[in-house]
Design an enzyme around this catalytic site. Structure first.
Site: not given
Length: 363
Positions: A194, A215
């Site tokens: 992230d 991600d």
């Protein structure tokens, strides 16, 4: 090396960039730019005192505190080479961070979702950001924004180690709330899970370097990445868009390179993305497009993954003009026609905002 000075006008910058050999960049400062403030980690004086006629501070945060709360033109904070261990929230419009050198001007903090803040509560993913932008017209250039949480060391701890952090999401940069028309040029953003959370408004990333492994480009905003280097540090997923279903566009990655940090990142171990529906909420239809991008062999033939029961085939995941060993052909990788690919430009994705306009008058 001899210092050479020029008076130039460049997009969002007062630097002339020379490429010396391969991968070496020399920044040459121009004379025509006015700084509103200087942050200098080696400064020993009183914060806010003028040095050479310019207010000077030991930290970026102190310089940011003294910026106008409701500015209508860029407030330029020049950040000298150094390592700034700070956690910042930008809640004032028209703030500009201009680093002296991308690789040597480093803003870092080491919060992860599961680490405890000073008040004893967990940061959470949204709160873990080294810098969180909540206002319009933020700009950054020639700086590294890092989340320094040591993901690898944490993963290597024994499962019964009380110091092992369970929730390892660790954001370097988050755009949220009132963020809009944010521009990042020649910025390095590093982390693992992230790294870059583009969750609000429109944003433009040009000549940037973004690294992570799970991600690491994600969120609900409209973001364009142009001529960027996107580096996978381990196997995982590049993007996790949570685009609202009433938004035509989400994340556009164009003219960029998808690379791996080292040979330990296995062939085919990274997918281009997966659909993120935060909390399983309705009203999300994830969207991401890769246009004219180089892909190394760490990119899988499958291309896309499911996430929490949401499938890539029900999402808006596209490619056009992919090249390199990771540009594999498969039934699961949806290719746009040349005609349809023309709809994926920063003008379309950014809804008429052109961050390239008036670039010579930015400062």
């Amino acid at each position: 090396m001899m210092e050479i000075r020029f008076s130039v006008s460049l997009m969002f910058s007062f630097f002339m960039i020379f490429f010396v050999g391969i991968g070496n960049v020399v920044m040459v400062q121009a004379d025509s730019v006015h700084y509103n403030a200087i942050a200098d980690s080696s400064y020993k004086g009183v914060d806010g005192m003028k040095v050479g006629g310019i207010k000077t501070y030991k930290s970026i945060g102190k310089a940011l505190d003294d910026a106008p709360a409701d500015g209508i033109k860029p407030y330029l904070i020049y950040i000298k080479i150094g390592r700034y261990y700070e956690k910042l929230k930008v809640e004032k419009p028209f703030i500009t961070f201009l680093g002296e050198n991308k690789d040597k001007t480093i803003l870092t903090f080491d919060a992860a979702s599961g680490t405890l803040s000073s008040n004893g509560t967990k940061y959470g993913t949204s709160g873990s950001g080294t810098i969180i932008v909540r206002a319009a017209n933020f700009r950054a250039e020639n700086i590294t924004i890092e989340n320094g949480f040591d993901f690898v060391a944490n993963q290597n701890k024994e499962s019964d180690d009380p110091t092992k952090v369970k929730d390892t999401q660790a954001v370097a940069l988050k755009l949220e709330y009132q963020s809009d028309k944010a521009v990042f040029r020649n910025v390095k953003m590093t982390g693992y899970q992230d790294t870059l959370y583009v969750d609000a408004g429109r944003s433009y990333f040009i000549d940037c370097y973004i690294s992570g492994h799970i991600d690491f480009i994600f969120g609900a905003g409209q973001a364009v990445f142009n001529n960027c280097t996107i580096v996978s540090r381990l196997g995982g997923y590049v993007t996790a868009p949570s685009t609202k279903e009433d938004e035509q566009y989400g994340i556009l990655i164009m003219n960029s390179r998808l690379e791996k940090e080292g040979i330990e990142v296995a062939d085919g171990s990274v997918n281009l993305g997966r659909p993120w529906h935060p909390g399983g909420r309705p009203g999300v239809n994830s969207e991401v497009a890769y246009i004219n991008c180089y892909m190394d062999n760490h990119i899988s033939a499958e291309g896309w993954s499911s996430m929490s029961g949401f499938r890539p085939e029900d999402s808006r995941f596209y490619e056009y003009g992919s090249n390199g060993p990771g540009a594999r052909t498969s039934l699961t990788r949806q290719l746009l026609s040349e005609k349809d690919a023309q709809n994926f430009s920063f003008d379309h994705v950014l809804n008429g905002w052109n961050p390239e306009e008036n670039k010579e008058n930015f400062y």
